[in-house]
Design a protein around this motif. Structure first.
Motif, mmCIF file in Angstrom:
data_model
loop_
_atom_site.group_PDB
_atom_site.id
_atom_site.type_symbol
_atom_site.label_atom_id
_atom_site.label_comp_id
_atom_site.label_asym_id
_atom_site.label_seq_id
_atom_site.Cartn_x
_atom_site.Cartn_y
_atom_site.Cartn_z
ATOM 1 N N UNK A 89 0.842 -1.196 0.000
ATOM 2 C CA UNK A 89 0.000 0.000 0.000
ATOM 3 C C UNK A 89 0.876 1.245 0.000
ATOM 4 N N UNK A 90 0.296 2.331 -0.494
ATOM 5 C CA UNK A 90 1.020 3.593 -0.670
ATOM 6 C C UNK A 90 0.499 4.664 0.270
ATOM 7 N N UNK A 91 1.331 5.628 0.530
ATOM 8 C CA UNK A 91 0.926 6.864 1.184
ATOM 9 C C UNK A 91 0.105 7.652 0.169
ATOM 10 N N UNK A 92 -1.058 8.116 0.552
ATOM 11 C CA UNK A 92 -1.933 8.859 -0.352
ATOM 12 C C UNK A 92 -1.204 10.048 -0.987
ATOM 13 N N UNK A 93 -0.269 10.650 -0.257
ATOM 14 C CA UNK A 93 0.453 11.817 -0.776
ATOM 15 C C UNK A 93 1.372 11.475 -1.943
ATOM 16 N N UNK A 94 1.668 10.190 -2.143
ATOM 17 C CA UNK A 94 2.585 9.780 -3.212
ATOM 18 C C UNK A 94 1.915 8.889 -4.252
ATOM 19 N N UNK A 95 0.618 8.707 -4.148
ATOM 20 C CA UNK A 95 -0.101 7.843 -5.090
ATOM 21 C C UNK A 95 -0.065 8.434 -6.499
ATOM 22 N N UNK A 96 -0.022 7.558 -7.475
ATOM 23 C CA UNK A 96 -0.105 7.981 -8.867
ATOM 24 C C UNK A 96 1.180 8.546 -9.448
ATOM 25 N N UNK A 97 2.294 8.398 -8.753
ATOM 26 C CA UNK A 97 3.574 8.945 -9.240
ATOM 27 C C UNK A 97 4.520 7.861 -9.745
ATOM 28 N N UNK A 98 4.089 6.605 -9.713
ATOM 29 C CA UNK A 98 4.939 5.505 -10.158
ATOM 30 C C UNK A 98 5.941 5.035 -9.115
ATOM 31 N N UNK A 99 5.914 5.644 -7.938
ATOM 32 C CA UNK A 99 6.872 5.271 -6.895
ATOM 33 C C UNK A 99 6.603 3.877 -6.344
ATOM 34 N N UNK A 100 5.343 3.516 -6.217
ATOM 35 C CA UNK A 100 5.026 2.176 -5.713
ATOM 36 C C UNK A 100 5.444 1.102 -6.707
ATOM 37 N N UNK A 101 5.287 1.363 -7.988
ATOM 38 C CA UNK A 101 5.759 0.392 -8.982
ATOM 39 C C UNK A 101 7.256 0.160 -8.811
ATOM 40 N N UNK A 102 8.006 1.242 -8.628
ATOM 41 C CA UNK A 102 9.450 1.112 -8.417
ATOM 42 C C UNK A 102 9.746 0.363 -7.121
ATOM 43 N N UNK A 103 9.032 0.702 -6.050
ATOM 44 C CA UNK A 103 9.273 0.067 -4.760
ATOM 45 C C UNK A 103 8.899 -1.399 -4.746
ATOM 46 N N UNK A 104 7.762 -1.728 -5.334
ATOM 47 C CA UNK A 104 7.353 -3.136 -5.378
ATOM 48 C C UNK A 104 8.310 -3.922 -6.267
ATOM 49 N N UNK A 105 8.811 -3.298 -7.317
ATOM 50 C CA UNK A 105 9.820 -3.955 -8.167
ATOM 51 C C UNK A 105 11.060 -4.304 -7.332
ATOM 52 N N UNK A 106 11.520 -3.373 -6.510
ATOM 53 C CA UNK A 106 12.665 -3.643 -5.634
ATOM 54 C C UNK A 106 12.340 -4.751 -4.633
ATOM 55 N N UNK A 107 11.117 -4.731 -4.106
ATOM 56 C CA UNK A 107 10.704 -5.758 -3.145
ATOM 57 C C UNK A 107 10.686 -7.134 -3.812
ATOM 58 N N UNK A 108 10.251 -7.202 -5.050
ATOM 59 C CA UNK A 108 10.240 -8.477 -5.776
ATOM 60 C C UNK A 108 11.672 -8.948 -6.028
ATOM 61 N N UNK A 109 12.551 -8.035 -6.415
ATOM 62 C CA UNK A 109 13.967 -8.398 -6.560
ATOM 63 C C UNK A 109 14.492 -8.997 -5.256
ATOM 64 N N UNK A 110 14.139 -8.383 -4.137
ATOM 65 C CA UNK A 110 14.549 -8.851 -2.813
ATOM 66 C C UNK A 110 13.982 -10.250 -2.544
ATOM 67 N N UNK A 111 12.703 -10.447 -2.856
ATOM 68 C CA UNK A 111 12.060 -11.739 -2.590
ATOM 69 C C UNK A 111 12.685 -12.862 -3.406
ATOM 70 N N UNK A 112 12.967 -12.595 -4.668
ATOM 71 C CA UNK A 112 13.566 -13.634 -5.509
ATOM 72 C C UNK A 112 15.063 -13.770 -5.251
ATOM 73 N N UNK A 113 15.745 -12.665 -4.973
ATOM 74 C CA UNK A 113 17.194 -12.701 -4.789
ATOM 75 C C UNK A 113 17.619 -13.061 -3.376
ATOM 76 N N UNK A 114 17.169 -12.319 -2.393
ATOM 77 C CA UNK A 114 17.597 -12.516 -1.005
ATOM 78 C C UNK A 114 16.812 -13.640 -0.326
ATOM 79 N N UNK A 115 15.494 -13.623 -0.474
ATOM 80 C CA UNK A 115 14.670 -14.649 0.178
ATOM 81 C C UNK A 115 14.667 -15.972 -0.577
ATOM 82 N N UNK A 116 15.131 -15.950 -1.824
ATOM 83 C CA UNK A 116 15.217 -17.151 -2.666
ATOM 84 C C UNK A 116 13.849 -17.798 -2.915
ATOM 85 N N UNK A 117 12.823 -16.957 -3.062
ATOM 86 C CA UNK A 117 11.497 -17.477 -3.395
ATOM 87 C C UNK A 117 11.435 -17.844 -4.864
ATOM 88 N N UNK A 118 10.526 -18.725 -5.195
ATOM 89 C CA UNK A 118 10.292 -19.111 -6.583
ATOM 90 C C UNK A 118 9.022 -18.457 -7.133
#
Length: 170
Positions: A89-118
């Motif tokens: 979820x996003x802070x309403x003050x930052x919604x619609x700026x593409x920041x969450x897409x960037x952040x979730x992309x980093x989180x997915x990299x973390x999940x597949x890379x660091x957490x070793x999820x499939x």
């Protein structure tokens, strides 16, 4: 493309900033998500981030480390499954700026890379078009529809099920 966000694990010092985000964004989040709205629940969330089956990540603005959103991986399974459920979820003050897409992309990299999820699964209410659009941009595949899947805000709500595997990520 310049990097606008980073991800990091929450600490007890983040509780007040998280609570302010949750209160400021409460109407924006309704009825999609109900984040902690008091200090005890917020501390419980931060404590939960230290359990083996849960990984909470704060999405922060690079310029000032301000929390602009949250990405959580829950019910993390290993061995032959290597799966988790993604929520965000996003802070309403930052919604619609593409920041969450960037952040979730980093989180997915973390999940597949660091957490070793499939595999990562995201279950989203059909009316939450912004969230569905986000997972589609990140190459998630719609796998199905789950009737009355989760109880949110006192009601059992339908969800669309999306998933992404590490093979489809890179």
């Amino acid at each position: 493309m310049s990097v606008r966000v980073l991800i990091r694990k929450p600490t007890p010092a983040d509780c007040q900033e998280l609570l302010a985000l949750h209160h400021r964004s409460q109407e924006f989040h309704h009825p999609w998500v109900t984040p902690p709205l008091n200090e005890r629940d917020c501390q419980d969330y931060i404590d939960r981030c230290h359990q083996a089956d849960f990984e909470g990540l704060l999405i922060c603005h690079v310029a000032n480390d301000r929390i602009i959103g949250v990405a959580n991986f829950s019910q993390i399974f290993y061995r032959s499954f290597q799966n988790a459920y993604l929520g965000y979820y996003a802070d309403v003050d930052f919604a619609g700026q593409g920041l969450m897409s960037e952040g979730v992309r980093l989180a997915i990299d973390y999940a597949f890379g660091i957490l070793k999820l499939h595999r990562i699964e995201a279950n989203i209410q059909p009316e939450n078009r912004a969230s569905i659009d986000l997972v589609k941009r990140l190459n998630f595949t719609r796998e199905g529809f789950s009737r009355r899947y989760l109880k949110i805000d006192g009601e059992w709500r339908d969800h669309e099920r999306y998933a992404l595997t590490v093979e489809d990520w890179h």
